[in-house]
Design a protein around this motif. Structure first.
Motif, PDB file in Angstrom:
ATOM      1  N   ASP A  13       0.877  -1.159   0.000  1.00 19.79           N
ATOM      2  CA  ASP A  13       0.000   0.000   0.000  1.00 19.79           C
ATOM      3  C   ASP A  13       0.929   1.228   0.000  1.00 19.79           C
ATOM      4  O   ASP A  13       2.127   1.092   0.254  1.00 19.79           O
ATOM      5  N   ASP A  15       0.085   5.156   1.082  1.00 16.47           N
ATOM      6  CA  ASP A  15      -0.025   6.087   2.217  1.00 16.47           C
ATOM      7  C   ASP A  15      -0.081   5.341   3.543  1.00 16.47           C
ATOM      8  O   ASP A  15      -0.906   4.448   3.724  1.00 16.47           O
ATOM      9  N   GLY A  16       0.800   5.704   4.452  1.00 18.98           N
ATOM     10  CA  GLY A  16       0.837   5.045   5.754  1.00 18.98           C
ATOM     11  C   GLY A  16       1.682   3.777   5.747  1.00 18.98           C
ATOM     12  O   GLY A  16       1.875   3.144   6.779  1.00 18.98           O
ATOM     13  N   ASP A 176      -6.166  -3.487   3.493  1.00 18.65           N
ATOM     14  CA  ASP A 176      -4.991  -4.084   2.838  1.00 18.65           C
ATOM     15  C   ASP A 176      -4.866  -5.557   3.209  1.00 18.65           C
ATOM     16  O   ASP A 176      -4.479  -6.385   2.384  1.00 18.65           O
TER      17      ASP A 176
HETATM   18 MG   LIG Z   1      -2.588   3.122   3.756  1.00 10.88          MG
END
Ligand SMILES: [Mg+2]
Length: 220
Positions: A13, A15-16, A176
């Protein structure tokens, strides 16, 4: 549980997970709700949706009321969220270990990809040389179906030429983990973004790591 699996591909993934999460989703959702409300349709029961699903639900509702406004609304809503994402990306940063991790995986012949609901322009803003580090970059503007729809990951693995059992999906959000499980990959939760370890465990993550760079520690 720890795994030592000879992964042929690792899908991340964005972002983050590879970059600091700094999109104000609350602001984004409010902006989309306002756009929907601007067409005089109710929005109260749409508040709980993720933003892309909210845009689609708004489209259905608007098309039922004003046939001619549907396309205009849809374009406006997408332009609105892309603008917010690109703006957020200007203040965004990759995590310190991201480039090193991707280079190291490349050296070990592990293929890499990104599967994200974000748009390509926002990723390129944070990570201008992204094409040099990843084999496949599957942003929402490059796929018909986005997470949590399994095709987002399935098509990415097909593009990499790696079967799910030899791949891991790494992310900071329960979505995710869910897409990894639905697709049949290994699943790795990271604590650099949206969720706490318990939430990622609850949805069945095989492994929880402090950050994506720790993936090197679970390779054989
Ligand atoms: Mg994320």
């Amino acid at each position: 549980m720890t795994i030592k699996h000879p992964f042929k591909a690792i899908v991340f993934d964005f972002d983050g997970t590879l970059a600091k999460l700094n999109i104000d989703f609350l602001h984004m959702r409010r902006a989309v709700l306002d756009a929907i409300a601007g067409y005089g349709v109710p929005t109260d029961d749409l508040k709980h949706l993720f933003v892309l699903e909210m845009i689609d639900a708004g489209r259905k509702r608007i098309s039922a009321k004003h046939i001619l406004s549907e396309e205009e609304y849809y374009r406006k809503a997408h332009a609105l969220i892309s603008r917010i994402e690109i703006e957020a990306a200007k203040d965004g940063n990759l995590f310190e270990g991201t480039k090193g991790l991707l280079l190291e995986l490349g050296k070990r012949n592990v293929k890499t990809a990104v599967v994200t609901r974000n748009c390509y322009a926002a990723l390129a803003e944070v990570f201008p040389d992204i094409n040099e580090y990843l084999d496949v970059i599957m942003t929402r503007d490059r796929t018909k179906y986005v997470k949590p729809h399994p095709d987002h990951l399935r098509l990415t693995l097909s593009a990499l030429g790696v079967p799910p059992k030899d791949a891991a999906m790494v992310g900071d959000h329960p979505m995710d983990i869910k897409i990894g499980k639905d697709t049949g990959t290994w699943t790795i939760g990271v604590l650099t973004g949206y969720s706490k370890a318990e939430e990622l465990k609850q949805v069945g993550a095989d492994v929880i790591l402090d950050e994506a760079a720790d993936v090197m520690g679970i390779l054989p």
